[in-house]
Structures are given as C-alpha cells and as structure tokens.
Scaffold this active site. Structure first.
Site, PDB file in Angstrom:
ATOM      1  N   CYS A  98     -25.616 -25.125 -39.120  1.00 51.49           N
ATOM      2  CA  CYS A  98     -25.729 -25.996 -40.252  1.00 51.49           C
ATOM      3  C   CYS A  98     -26.134 -27.359 -40.110  1.00 51.49           C
ATOM      4  O   CYS A  98     -26.536 -28.144 -41.097  1.00 51.49           O
ATOM      5  CB  CYS A  98     -24.293 -26.286 -40.860  1.00 51.49           C
ATOM      6  SG  CYS A  98     -23.083 -27.255 -39.723  1.00 51.49           S
ATOM      7  N   CYS A 149     -25.201 -28.893 -35.015  1.00 45.29           N
ATOM      8  CA  CYS A 149     -24.829 -27.555 -34.935  1.00 45.29           C
ATOM      9  C   CYS A 149     -25.966 -26.304 -35.254  1.00 45.29           C
ATOM     10  O   CYS A 149     -26.902 -26.858 -36.294  1.00 45.29           O
ATOM     11  CB  CYS A 149     -23.709 -27.309 -36.073  1.00 45.29           C
ATOM     12  SG  CYS A 149     -23.317 -25.732 -36.701  1.00 45.29           S
ATOM     13  N   LYS A 151      -8.326   2.753   1.779  1.00 43.06           N
ATOM     14  CA  LYS A 151      -7.243   2.144   0.842  1.00 43.06           C
ATOM     15  C   LYS A 151      -7.769   2.852  -0.421  1.00 43.06           C
ATOM     16  O   LYS A 151      -8.597   2.237  -1.145  1.00 43.06           O
ATOM     17  CB  LYS A 151      -7.095   0.771   0.751  1.00 43.06           C
ATOM     18  CG  LYS A 151      -5.863   0.332  -0.152  1.00 43.06           C
ATOM     19  CD  LYS A 151      -5.629  -1.120   0.027  1.00 43.06           C
ATOM     20  CE  LYS A 151      -4.314  -1.543  -0.612  1.00 43.06           C
ATOM     21  NZ  LYS A 151      -4.753  -1.479  -2.144  1.00 43.06           N
ATOM     22  N   TYR A 200      -0.501  10.101   2.554  1.00 39.98           N
ATOM     23  CA  TYR A 200      -1.004   9.195   3.745  1.00 39.98           C
ATOM     24  C   TYR A 200       0.505   8.758   4.472  1.00 39.98           C
ATOM     25  O   TYR A 200       0.232   8.279   5.464  1.00 39.98           O
ATOM     26  CB  TYR A 200      -1.594   7.708   3.170  1.00 39.98           C
ATOM     27  CG  TYR A 200      -0.984   6.977   2.129  1.00 39.98           C
ATOM     28  CD1 TYR A 200       0.592   6.450   2.577  1.00 39.98           C
ATOM     29  CD2 TYR A 200      -1.441   6.885   0.867  1.00 39.98           C
ATOM     30  CE1 TYR A 200       1.288   5.870   1.313  1.00 39.98           C
ATOM     31  CE2 TYR A 200      -1.163   6.039  -0.150  1.00 39.98           C
ATOM     32  CZ  TYR A 200       0.522   5.512   0.166  1.00 39.98           C
ATOM     33  OH  TYR A 200       1.146   4.667  -1.140  1.00 39.98           O
ATOM     34  N   CYS A 237     -19.885 -25.321 -42.869  1.00 34.27           N
ATOM     35  CA  CYS A 237     -20.676 -24.502 -41.646  1.00 34.27           C
ATOM     36  C   CYS A 237     -20.813 -23.131 -42.059  1.00 34.27           C
ATOM     37  O   CYS A 237     -19.624 -22.410 -41.904  1.00 34.27           O
ATOM     38  CB  CYS A 237     -20.320 -25.132 -40.552  1.00 34.27           C
ATOM     39  SG  CYS A 237     -21.214 -24.087 -39.115  1.00 34.27           S
ATOM     40  N   GLU A 289      -7.344   3.663   7.662  1.00 33.44           N
ATOM     41  CA  GLU A 289      -7.494   4.510   6.513  1.00 33.44           C
ATOM     42  C   GLU A 289      -8.268   4.064   5.566  1.00 33.44           C
ATOM     43  O   GLU A 289      -8.189   2.754   5.229  1.00 33.44           O
ATOM     44  CB  GLU A 289      -6.234   5.234   6.142  1.00 33.44           C
ATOM     45  CG  GLU A 289      -5.570   6.106   7.185  1.00 33.44           C
ATOM     46  CD  GLU A 289      -4.057   6.116   6.760  1.00 33.44           C
ATOM     47  OE1 GLU A 289      -3.529   6.291   5.883  1.00 33.44           O
ATOM     48  OE2 GLU A 289      -3.263   6.692   7.777  1.00 33.44           O
ATOM     49  N   ASP A 298      -7.987   3.656  -4.427  1.00 32.73           N
ATOM     50  CA  ASP A 298      -7.584   2.756  -5.558  1.00 32.73           C
ATOM     51  C   ASP A 298      -7.037   3.656  -6.645  1.00 32.73           C
ATOM     52  O   ASP A 298      -7.828   4.132  -7.515  1.00 32.73           O
ATOM     53  CB  ASP A 298      -8.699   2.210  -5.906  1.00 32.73           C
ATOM     54  CG  ASP A 298      -8.456   0.917  -6.989  1.00 32.73           C
ATOM     55  OD1 ASP A 298      -7.180   0.558  -6.977  1.00 32.73           O
ATOM     56  OD2 ASP A 298      -9.368   0.649  -7.478  1.00 32.73           O
ATOM     57  N   CYS A 321     -18.353 -28.444 -34.312  1.00 31.19           N
ATOM     58  CA  CYS A 321     -18.971 -28.710 -35.475  1.00 31.19           C
ATOM     59  C   CYS A 321     -17.776 -28.948 -36.554  1.00 31.19           C
ATOM     60  O   CYS A 321     -17.063 -28.082 -36.776  1.00 31.19           O
ATOM     61  CB  CYS A 321     -19.863 -27.437 -35.950  1.00 31.19           C
ATOM     62  SG  CYS A 321     -20.387 -27.494 -37.832  1.00 31.19           S
ATOM     63  N   LYS A 329      -8.327  -6.188   1.880  1.00 28.86           N
ATOM     64  CA  LYS A 329      -9.118  -5.854   0.655  1.00 28.86           C
ATOM     65  C   LYS A 329     -10.430  -6.284   0.550  1.00 28.86           C
ATOM     66  O   LYS A 329     -11.080  -7.274   1.036  1.00 28.86           O
ATOM     67  CB  LYS A 329      -8.429  -6.701  -0.472  1.00 28.86           C
ATOM     68  CG  LYS A 329      -6.927  -6.462  -0.521  1.00 28.86           C
ATOM     69  CD  LYS A 329      -6.456  -5.315  -1.584  1.00 28.86           C
ATOM     70  CE  LYS A 329      -6.491  -5.998  -2.782  1.00 28.86           C
ATOM     71  NZ  LYS A 329      -5.337  -5.353  -3.671  1.00 28.86           N
TER      72      LYS A 329
HETATM   73  S1  IVH Z   1       0.349   2.911   3.360  1.00 31.70           S
HETATM   74  C1  IVH Z   1       4.666   1.255   3.850  1.00 31.70           C
HETATM   75  N1  IVH Z   1      -2.082   3.890   3.208  1.00 31.70           N
HETATM   76  O1  IVH Z   1      -2.043   0.557  -1.190  1.00 31.70           O
HETATM   77  C2  IVH Z   1       3.275   1.444   3.540  1.00 31.70           C
HETATM   78  N2  IVH Z   1      -1.113   2.719   1.312  1.00 31.70           N
HETATM   79  O2  IVH Z   1       0.325  -2.354  -0.942  1.00 31.70           O
HETATM   80  C3  IVH Z   1       2.700   2.156   2.549  1.00 31.70           C
HETATM   81  N3  IVH Z   1      -2.787   2.885  -0.716  1.00 31.70           N
HETATM   82  O3  IVH Z   1       0.514   0.907  -3.395  1.00 31.70           O
HETATM   83  C4  IVH Z   1       1.350   2.224   2.028  1.00 31.70           C
HETATM   84  N4  IVH Z   1      -4.148   4.045   0.186  1.00 31.70           N
HETATM   85  O4  IVH Z   1      -0.070   3.162  -2.762  1.00 31.70           O
HETATM   86  C5  IVH Z   1      -1.049   3.146   2.376  1.00 31.70           C
HETATM   87  N5  IVH Z   1      -4.083   4.994   3.065  1.00 31.70           N
HETATM   88  C6  IVH Z   1      -3.059   4.408   2.498  1.00 31.70           C
HETATM   89  C7  IVH Z   1      -3.318   3.765   1.148  1.00 31.70           C
HETATM   90  C8  IVH Z   1      -2.344   3.083   0.732  1.00 31.70           C
HETATM   91  C9  IVH Z   1      -3.863   3.348  -0.696  1.00 31.70           C
HETATM   92  C10 IVH Z   1      -1.967   1.992  -1.570  1.00 31.70           C
HETATM   93  C11 IVH Z   1      -0.464   2.162  -1.714  1.00 31.70           C
HETATM   94  C12 IVH Z   1       0.388   0.759  -2.120  1.00 31.70           C
HETATM   95  C13 IVH Z   1      -0.738  -0.075  -1.674  1.00 31.70           C
HETATM   96  C14 IVH Z   1      -0.619  -1.011  -0.518  1.00 31.70           C
END
Ligand code: IVH
Length: 668
Positions: A407, A404, A115, A222, A427, A113, A117, A422, A310
């Site tokens: 000055c 400097c 992630k 999620y 200055c 999936e 932000d 300096c 990440k």
């Molecule tokens: S699963 C126990 N799925 O990423 C599993 N987390 O440390 C729970 N996050 O703070 C997380 N997208 O809020 C999962 N598709 C996704 C996510 C997701 C963003 C965030 C989540 C958590 C951090 C993971």
C-alpha cells in the site's frame, strides 16, 4: 475333504507359507513366485474360515490383519526399554571409549550397528510363539500392538526353539514403501507423512491392523532383553542366535577392536547412507562382552556400555534467488528467502523464512548468495549460513523497504520489536490476510473458502471486508477459476452455516489485536452477546481474570472505531449470530467429570468428532485442551496417524486414549 485331511492340509499350508515368508522377508531369497504364495494363502484363509479351530497363533493368515481394536492395552516390559546416550562428534566417541576402558580395561571389542530410524518395539515369545509385541512407551510400560506387529512379515510368529524370551528391535518403513504411501496420500488429497519414521509410527498406532498390514513395514531385531538360559555371553553371539531363530537382524554390523575402527565404520556409513533402502539416523556402538556390559552397568536412563552416534542434520547448498516480503494480518513484514529448489531430508525446499531484517544482517545474506540450508528439527527449512567464498561480486545487498510493498504507506518499527510493520488499516495485503483469517478453521470455519479463492475474490473486488462474504452470489462465484457448480453450491452452503456460529468464532475471526481464540472464548462466555462487548469499558475487560491491560486496551480501541460499529451492524443485518451459544464456564470444583481440571492434548486425525467439537465438549466438562504435550499433560487423545505428540506422550508415560474411548467418556 475329510476332517483329518483338512487338518493336515491346514498345517502344511501354515508351515509352507511361514517358510516362504521367512525366505522372502528375512533371507531376501524368495523361492516361489508371489502369485503362488497368494494362491496358497487364500486357500488357507478359506479353510481356516470354515474351521476356525484350526487357526493357530502362528498361522500366517494373521499377517493380513484381524479384528479392529477399541484401544491398545498397556504392557509392562519385563526388562525396561532403555534409550541410549548420544555422541555428536569424534570427541564424544573418544570420551565414551576412555570411560569404557577405565572401567573394564584395555581388552575390549565393540559392535557397531546402523541406527535404524523407526520405532523401538519389544517382542515377547512364550514357548516359542510370538505372544506380545509392544511399543517402548515410557520404557517401563508400553502399549500392546501385537495385532499390528504380526502383520510385519519379517517377524517370526514362531521361533525355532520353544524358548520364552523377549527381543528388541526397530520397526521401520522402507523408503520405497514410504514413497508409494505418500504418493497415494497426495493423490487422494491427504496430508503426506513427513518422513518414514512418522509413517511407521502412525501405521503401528492404528487400531485396525489391516492398515498396518497394507503399509509394508519391516523390522531389524537388535538385541535380546536378557539372555535367559541360552548360555550366550556376548552381543555378537546374541545377534547370531537371533538369526538362527528366524529373526531379521541387520547384516551391516561390524565388530571393531578399538575406537579408531569405530570411527572408520562411522565414516564409511556417513558416506554410504544414501544407498541404503531404509533411513538411518546414526550408528550405535555397543561393548560386545556381556560380562563387561554387566560391569559397566546402566544409569537411570541408558546403559554405560553403549552410545548412539547421531548424524548431523543434512545440509545442502543452494542459491538465494530473491527475498520476498509478505505482510501479515497485523501488518508485520516478513522476509522469506526464495531459493533455487533443492532436495533436503526428503522434500524439495524452495522457501525459508528469514524472520526479520536483523537476522539478514547477522548472517550477512545478500541476494544471489550461495547459502547452506538445513531443516530445523528435520521439518522447517532454515538458512544456516552463506558461503562468502562463492561470491562473484554480482551479489546485491538487501534492504528492507521503507514503505509497504502493498500500500506504499511508511513502515514503522514499534518499540521493543524487531519487526517492521505497516500500520495502515486499509492496507490491501493486511485486509486480504484478515479475510483469510476470518474464514479459517478456528474462526468462522468456512470450508471451500481457502487462500486461493479469497485472493481471487479480493483481486476482483468482490469482497472488501468480511461482511461482503455474506453477499456473495452464485453468479459471482461460478466465474472464478476452478469453481464448478457443485463447489459453488457447497461454498454457499458453508457460508450460510457459518452464520450460526457461536460468538467466539466471530470475535476471534475479526482479528482484534492480542485476542486469540482462547481470549475470544472467555469474552463470549463472560459477556454473552456482542452488544455488551461493544459497550464494555477498560475496567470491565480488566476485571476478567485472563485479560490483561494490553488486550483490554486493544479491545476498547477496536470497538471505538465507527467502521467497526457499522461492520457489526452489517453482519447482524445479513443474519450472522452475535450471541454465545456454548455452555457457561464450568466450576471445576463442582464438575465430577473425568475431564475436570485435566490438561488434555488432541493429536492425529479424529474420525467421528471434528477436533473443535471434541475440544468444546471436553472444555464443557471442565477439561483444558492444550496444543503441546509436556509433563503437565494428563491425557492424550490419539487419532489416526498421530505423530510426534503421541511419541512424546508415550515417552512421558502419559495416559493415551483413542477416539472411541473419548466418545465413551464424553457420553457417560
Ligand atoms: S540398542 C539399551 N541398536 O535408537 C539399548 N538401538 O536410544 C537399546 N535404535 O530407541 C538400544 N537402531 O529404538 C539399538 N541397532 C540399534 C538401533 C537402536 C535403532 C533405536 C532404539 C532406541 C534408540 C536409542
């Protein structure tokens, strides 16, 4: 309308609007024009106002935001909200895969999936109704932000079945909403949010839900916290179930048979990431089968059946045009890279600090080089490395000057320092910086005397030392660029008001070496008046607990100077206060205040108290105000738009108060 009919109409409108909402915000398939939706919503708002008993928990009118809260209550999560272990490269992913297969065998599939932000939230449904929405907090206890979450239109206020369960998801701000929010902030002269994540977190931390309602937040759900009686046995089925209940899940998810497919998925999204309408910071990989998840179990912090890959911090290439030198208040010469402007992680970057000459040598940076730039911690621009292969031969070595640039006196490298300084006390660059420091917030706090105005005044020779500020006249100020009648009058007023400051502000403002705001306060409290500090000996200073040899020496040296004596005399003559006005130091053991002996962090914008005022009051009651959140923090006061410090406090499970609560306790 007769009562029965009103009731029916309200019900119909509620259902209809909830359906339209779902079509628009979850399915992305609006079936009516916005104007029609708005008209029906207003009809419903009016009817519910006349008949409050008809306003149900799932009425779409909650979306516009209700009553303002005093503070957020705590919510205990029924199942802890864990975080994920991180992977930063292919090897980390293969190691994860190997551990999984060792534990549960080869018959395995993953769900990948995006992630998102944003910030993690938990949504509890009771008998099908959205009952409580909470932040993650420390994972066990979060904050009740239900009123704000209800304003997110993709969160169903009622699900299809009358189930009681908890779901987890990521609330976020789409890029478009973020850009328009920041544009508005900039137009109003307010500090913009650094990124959509902070903007989303700041919005959901507001006590007035109307603010969250205006911010166009969204969510991707999620996971289910537990499958309950649904009979579901895998994560992918769980997500399909959430879809069927009216939630918004992310459709880019993909089932993968093995780690190679996972890596392909990551490669695809590393490339396609910019095309999304929201920010992602990685890819989450989860073992699909619930049985296998159970077998793998969790560590104290995170499940063994999932990992977060990440993305590396965004790096871009640009050209180094020049290196600018700036001279600080204490004479330190700092080189700054002037770059061909370039977009990195959401903002345009054209400068990056190079810190000192050693760093320039270490990285072999030449003028005209192509350099790789990234933002450390996604905020501060830095030069990662140069690209020697792009050199044409035209590049020029950079050398720190021997004199400097302001000055022309010889620069020196003090023992044990990497920096060049300096040391000419006359200055002009240092004096200018010193003036800027004198009027700054923690010093004399003169509003309207910013860096630009000071620079103009200094260039015109209208001010040469800090006492000159108090001789400025209307006629002199009105001639400056961008200064109208009103701003001149306000500035003169602010200068006048600053004369009444308590001594520590002046002491700090003078910019004595090693004397920070805290030491200035101690000195003011201990001696009570400037005259006594001027007379004090080395021994007098050292006998004070928080003052060491270095500072004591700097103080004696400073006050020995004749120019300093006459400067202080001049300040006194123009009416600047030279006495300490605050409370005497509190004996913590004797104070029965809730603040006594506690370490407190103030973050975000306070509405009613100036930050310094809040700080002074807390300190007067024996509390210690610190700038950063750590395990040692006892309490965090979160104002509007609080950002990363608040998040950290929540993660550490530190008690959080809003401003109202602070004021209440200060007055109790
Ligand atoms: S699963 C126990 N799925 O990423 C599993 N987390 O440390 C729970 N996050 O703070 C997380 N997208 O809020 C999962 N598709 C996704 C996510 C997701 C963003 C965030 C989540 C958590 C951090 C993971």
């Amino acid at each position: 309308m007769e009562e029965k009919k009103v009731e029916q109409r309200v019900k119909d409108l509620q259902n209809l609007l909830n359906q339209y909402n779902y079509e628009y915000h979850v399915l992305d398939q609006p079936s009516v024009p916005d104007a029609e939706y708005d008209q029906l919503l207003h009809e419903l708002i009016a009817l519910e106002e006349q008949h409050p008993e008809l306003k149900t928990e799932d009425s779409p009118t909650h979306r516009v935001g209700g009553q303002v809260l005093d503070m957020f209550e705590k919510v205990e999560h029924r199942t802890p909200m864990l975080s994920l272990a991180n992977a930063f490269n292919e090897q980390d992913l293969r190691d994860f895969d190997r551990r999984v297969r060792q534990a549960v065998g080869e018959n395995i599939s993953y769900v990948c999936e995006l992630k998102i932000d944003g910030l993690a939230v938990s949504l509890r449904y009771e008998d099908g109704l959205f009952a409580i929405g909470a932040t993650r907090g420390d994972g066990s206890i979060g904050e009740n932000i239900t009123v704000n979450l209800r304003t997110i239109r993709s969160i169903p206020l009622r699900v299809k079945e009358t189930v009681t369960f908890e779901v987890r998801g990521e609330a976020f701000m789409p890029r478009k909403s973020f850009l328009s929010l920041n544009k508005g902030k900039e137009e109003r002269g307010e500090e913009p949010f650094a990124n959509p994540r902070n903007a989303a977190a700041g919005s959901l931390r507001q006590l007035d839900p109307k603010i969250a309602a205006s911010r166009n937040l969204d969510i991707f759900v999620y996971a289910m916290a537990d499958e309950g009686k649904t009979g579901i046995r895998s994560h992918s089925e769980g997500l399909d179930f959430l879809d069927s209940q009216g939630f918004k899940t992310n459709k880019e998810r993909q089932k993968c048979k093995n780690i190679d497919e996972v890596i392909q998925y990551i490669e695809k999204w590393t490339e396609n990431r910019p095309d999304l309408s929201y920010d992602i910071d990685g890819i989450v990989i989860k073992v699909d089968s619930y049985d296998q998840q159970d077998e793998l179990g969790t560590t104290a912090k995170s499940p063994r059946w999932a990992i977060a890959y990440k993305f590396p911090a965004e790096e871009v290439v640009t050209q180094l045009r020049d290196i600018e030198l700036s001279i600080g208040r204490t004479g330190v010469v700092t080189p700054t890279a002037l770059l061909e402007p370039v977009r990195v992680a959401g903002t345009t970057v054209q400068r990056a600090s190079l810190h000192n000459e050693d760093l320039i040598r270490e990285k072999d940076i030449k003028l005209g080089d192509y350099v790789v730039i990234k933002k450390a911690g996604d905020i501060i621009p830095e030069v990662v490395n140069v690209l020697p292969e792009r050199r044409t031969g035209e590049e020029v070595d950079f050398h720190m000057p021997t004199h400097c640039p302001a000055c022309e006196s010889e620069l020196v490298r003090l023992e044990e320092e990497v920096a060049l300084r300096c040391i000419n006390p006359k200055c002009p660059a240092q004096i200018r910086e010193g003036l800027i420091h004198f009027v700054s917030r923690n010093a004399m706090n003169i509003d309207g005397l910013g860096e630009k105005v000071i620079s103009q005044l200094f260039a015109e020779k209208l001010i040469e030392d800090v006492a000159d500020i108090y001789h400025l006249t209307y006629e002199q100020l009105i001639q400056l660029e961008r200064m109208g009648e009103k701003s001149v009058n306000n500035l003169l007023k602010a200068i006048e008001v600053s004369k009444d400051n308590s001594l520590e502000k002046l002491l700090f403002g003078l910019g004595i070496r090693h004397v920070g705001a805290k030491a200035a306060k101690t000195l003011a409290q201990t001696f009570g008046e400037m005259g006594k500090i001027q007379q004090a000996t080395m021994e007098d200073f050292i006998s004070i607990n928080e003052i060491g040899d270095k500072m004591a020496d700097a103080l004696v040296t400073y006050f020995e100077q004749e120019e300093v004596t006459s400067l202080i005399q001049e300040l006194q003559d123009v009416g600047v206060n030279l006495t300490y006005k605050g409370p005497k130091p509190v004996n913590i053991a004797e104070s029965d205040s809730v603040f006594a002996g506690k370490t407190i962090v103030l973050t975000g914008k306070l509405e009613q108290l100036a930050r310094n005022e809040a700080k002074e009051k807390i300190e007067a009651l024996g509390g210690k105000v610190s700038g950063s959140v750590s395990k040692k923090t006892d309490l965090v006061i979160a104002g509007e738009d609080a950002g990363s410090k608040l998040t950290k406090a929540q993660e550490l499970g530190i008690t959080i108060w809003d401003e109202e609560k602070l004021i209440e306790e200060l007055n109790s």
